[in-house]
Design a protein around this motif. Structure first.
Motif, PDB file in Angstrom:
ATOM      1  N   SER A  70       0.822  -1.209   0.000  1.00 37.67           N
ATOM      2  CA  SER A  70       0.000   0.000   0.000  1.00 37.67           C
ATOM      3  C   SER A  70       0.859   1.264   0.000  1.00 37.67           C
ATOM      4  N   ALA A  71       2.040   1.216   0.616  1.00 35.36           N
ATOM      5  CA  ALA A  71       2.926   2.384   0.585  1.00 35.36           C
ATOM      6  C   ALA A  71       3.388   2.671  -0.842  1.00 35.36           C
ATOM      7  N   VAL A  72       3.713   1.626  -1.578  1.00 31.08           N
ATOM      8  CA  VAL A  72       4.137   1.819  -2.965  1.00 31.08           C
ATOM      9  C   VAL A  72       2.971   2.286  -3.827  1.00 31.08           C
ATOM     10  N   LEU A  73       1.801   1.656  -3.654  1.00 30.02           N
ATOM     11  CA  LEU A  73       0.635   2.026  -4.458  1.00 30.02           C
ATOM     12  C   LEU A  73       0.167   3.454  -4.176  1.00 30.02           C
ATOM     13  N   LEU A  74       0.313   3.903  -2.926  1.00 29.36           N
ATOM     14  CA  LEU A  74      -0.091   5.258  -2.564  1.00 29.36           C
ATOM     15  C   LEU A  74       1.019   6.283  -2.780  1.00 29.36           C
ATOM     16  N   GLY A  75       2.182   5.803  -3.196  1.00 26.68           N
ATOM     17  CA  GLY A  75       3.310   6.708  -3.416  1.00 26.68           C
ATOM     18  C   GLY A  75       3.903   7.253  -2.127  1.00 26.68           C
ATOM     19  N   LEU A  76       3.839   6.465  -1.067  1.00 27.21           N
ATOM     20  CA  LEU A  76       4.324   6.925   0.223  1.00 27.21           C
ATOM     21  C   LEU A  76       5.741   6.457   0.538  1.00 27.21           C
ATOM     22  N   ASP A  77       6.326   5.662  -0.360  1.00 32.99           N
ATOM     23  CA  ASP A  77       7.696   5.252  -0.093  1.00 32.99           C
ATOM     24  C   ASP A  77       8.581   6.493  -0.148  1.00 32.99           C
ATOM     25  N   ALA A  78       9.482   6.605   0.773  1.00 30.50           N
ATOM     26  CA  ALA A  78      10.272   7.827   0.949  1.00 30.50           C
ATOM     27  C   ALA A  78      11.190   8.066  -0.242  1.00 30.50           C
ATOM     28  N   HIS A  79      11.203   9.296  -0.685  1.00 30.98           N
ATOM     29  CA  HIS A  79      12.113   9.725  -1.734  1.00 30.98           C
ATOM     30  C   HIS A  79      13.046  10.759  -1.120  1.00 30.98           C
ATOM     31  N   VAL A  80      14.300  10.386  -0.928  1.00 32.70           N
ATOM     32  CA  VAL A  80      15.270  11.287  -0.323  1.00 32.70           C
ATOM     33  C   VAL A  80      16.138  11.855  -1.441  1.00 32.70           C
ATOM     34  N   VAL A  81      16.222  13.171  -1.457  1.00 30.65           N
ATOM     35  CA  VAL A  81      17.014  13.865  -2.467  1.00 30.65           C
ATOM     36  C   VAL A  81      18.184  14.526  -1.760  1.00 30.65           C
ATOM     37  N   PRO A 118       5.548  14.683   4.983  1.00 31.26           N
ATOM     38  CA  PRO A 118       6.200  13.816   5.972  1.00 31.26           C
ATOM     39  C   PRO A 118       5.221  13.109   6.905  1.00 31.26           C
ATOM     40  N   LEU A 119       3.988  13.604   7.024  1.00 27.72           N
ATOM     41  CA  LEU A 119       3.016  12.968   7.906  1.00 27.72           C
ATOM     42  C   LEU A 119       2.223  11.861   7.226  1.00 27.72           C
ATOM     43  N   ALA A 120       2.234  11.823   5.907  1.00 35.06           N
ATOM     44  CA  ALA A 120       1.467  10.800   5.190  1.00 35.06           C
ATOM     45  C   ALA A 120       1.940   9.383   5.524  1.00 35.06           C
ATOM     46  N   PRO A 121       3.246   9.095   5.535  1.00 34.05           N
ATOM     47  CA  PRO A 121       3.661   7.737   5.925  1.00 34.05           C
ATOM     48  C   PRO A 121       3.287   7.396   7.365  1.00 34.05           C
ATOM     49  N   LEU A 122       3.336   8.389   8.250  1.00 30.31           N
ATOM     50  CA  LEU A 122       2.962   8.154   9.641  1.00 30.31           C
ATOM     51  C   LEU A 122       1.468   7.827   9.746  1.00 30.31           C
ATOM     52  N   ALA A 123       0.634   8.561   9.040  1.00 30.43           N
ATOM     53  CA  ALA A 123      -0.804   8.290   9.046  1.00 30.43           C
ATOM     54  C   ALA A 123      -1.095   6.918   8.443  1.00 30.43           C
ATOM     55  N   HIS A 124      -0.377   6.570   7.391  1.00 31.93           N
ATOM     56  CA  HIS A 124      -0.526   5.266   6.745  1.00 31.93           C
ATOM     57  C   HIS A 124      -0.176   4.145   7.722  1.00 31.93           C
ATOM     58  N   ALA A 125       0.947   4.290   8.423  1.00 33.94           N
ATOM     59  CA  ALA A 125       1.370   3.281   9.395  1.00 33.94           C
ATOM     60  C   ALA A 125       0.385   3.186  10.556  1.00 33.94           C
ATOM     61  N   LEU A 126      -0.146   4.315  10.985  1.00 36.65           N
ATOM     62  CA  LEU A 126      -1.111   4.325  12.080  1.00 36.65           C
ATOM     63  C   LEU A 126      -2.392   3.588  11.699  1.00 36.65           C
ATOM     64  N   ILE A 127      -2.889   3.833  10.500  1.00 43.53           N
ATOM     65  CA  ILE A 127      -4.111   3.173  10.039  1.00 43.53           C
ATOM     66  C   ILE A 127      -3.900   1.668   9.944  1.00 43.53           C
ATOM     67  N   LEU A 128      -2.771   1.251   9.380  1.00 42.66           N
ATOM     68  CA  LEU A 128      -2.497  -0.183   9.267  1.00 42.66           C
ATOM     69  C   LEU A 128      -2.311  -0.823  10.635  1.00 42.66           C
ATOM     70  N   SER A 129      -1.623  -0.138  11.536  1.00 44.26           N
ATOM     71  CA  SER A 129      -1.426  -0.682  12.880  1.00 44.26           C
ATOM     72  C   SER A 129      -2.745  -0.862  13.601  1.00 44.26           C
ATOM     73  N   LEU A 130      -3.626   0.111  13.465  1.00 42.90           N
ATOM     74  CA  LEU A 130      -4.938  -0.006  14.101  1.00 42.90           C
ATOM     75  C   LEU A 130      -5.752  -1.142  13.488  1.00 42.90           C
ATOM     76  N   ALA A 131      -5.617  -1.345  12.185  1.00 40.53           N
ATOM     77  CA  ALA A 131      -6.356  -2.425  11.526  1.00 40.53           C
ATOM     78  C   ALA A 131      -5.888  -3.795  12.017  1.00 40.53           C
ATOM     79  N   PHE A 132      -4.601  -3.940  12.311  1.00 45.20           N
ATOM     80  CA  PHE A 132      -4.068  -5.228  12.747  1.00 45.20           C
ATOM     81  C   PHE A 132      -4.053  -5.374  14.268  1.00 45.20           C
ATOM     82  N   LEU A 133      -4.308  -4.292  14.994  1.00 44.35           N
ATOM     83  CA  LEU A 133      -4.299  -4.349  16.451  1.00 44.35           C
ATOM     84  C   LEU A 133      -5.410  -5.253  16.977  1.00 44.35           C
TER      85      LEU A 133
END
Length: 181
Positions: free
Chosen positions: A37-48, A60-75
């Motif tokens: 889902s991170a790749v499909l949503l384009g949330l994989d980090a791009h460091v320049v 910078p908050l999008a990956p954190l929100a993504h991880a939070l949603i997934l963690s809650l789903a699996f909790l």
């Protein structure tokens, strides 16, 4: 036990073998869902890197929100499995569920904070180092739960949470009823 009850219900008992299988399966599913889902949503980090400075492209908050949603789903399913396993041991479900919740919450603690907290503890600042202490306590509690839930056998026969999932040590009255049916 139906899959719905196994992963979403907090009633009943669960064997060690089934707890290991489903915990590992949920862990694999979490990492596959997270990466995919991170790749499909384009949330994989791009460091320049430009001129010796590094910058992350994107929110910078999008990956954190993504991880939070997934963690809650699996909790919920992880907590349900731990509760059923605790029930098999004749114990309350609250300790494993609370430790599971605390571990999930602590996983969002910035990793660089642990180094800062460790240096604060070295300097005698216990308030600043409390995050590291909390992390160590949660890690010890998690290890304890893995040992108790994953390695110690359940209560033989029925207990206050139901019949043995192994089917041994059943109530003799149930056996007599089965014979005469």
């Amino acid at each position: 036990m139906p899959l719905k009850d196994l992963l979403f219900g907090f009633e009943g008992r669960l064997r060690r073998r089934d707890w290991w299988i489903w915990s590992i399966a949920l862990g694999i599913a979490y990492y596959v869902a997270s990466d995919t889902s991170a790749v499909l949503l384009g949330l994989d980090a791009h460091v320049v890197s430009r001129g010796g400075r590094e910058a992350v492209i994107g929110d910078p908050l999008a990956p954190l929100a993504h991880a939070l949603i997934l963690s809650l789903a699996f909790l919920w399913p992880n907590s349900a499995l731990a509760a059923k396993r605790a029930h098999d041991r004749g114990a309350s479900a609250w300790p494993p569920v609370l430790v599971n919740l605390a571990c999930q919450a602590l996983s969002f603690w910035p990793t660089e904070s642990y180094g800062l907290a460790g240096r604060a503890l070295d300097n005698g600042d216990w308030v600043e180092g409390s995050g590291l202490i909390a992390g160590l306590i949660i890690m010890a509690a998690s290890l304890y739960l893995v040992v108790v839930l994953g390695f110690l056998d359940g209560t033989p026969g029925p207990n206050r949470f139901g019949r043995s999932p192994k089917g041994i040590g059943g109530d003799p009255a149930d056996k007599a009823a089965e014979v005469f049916n």
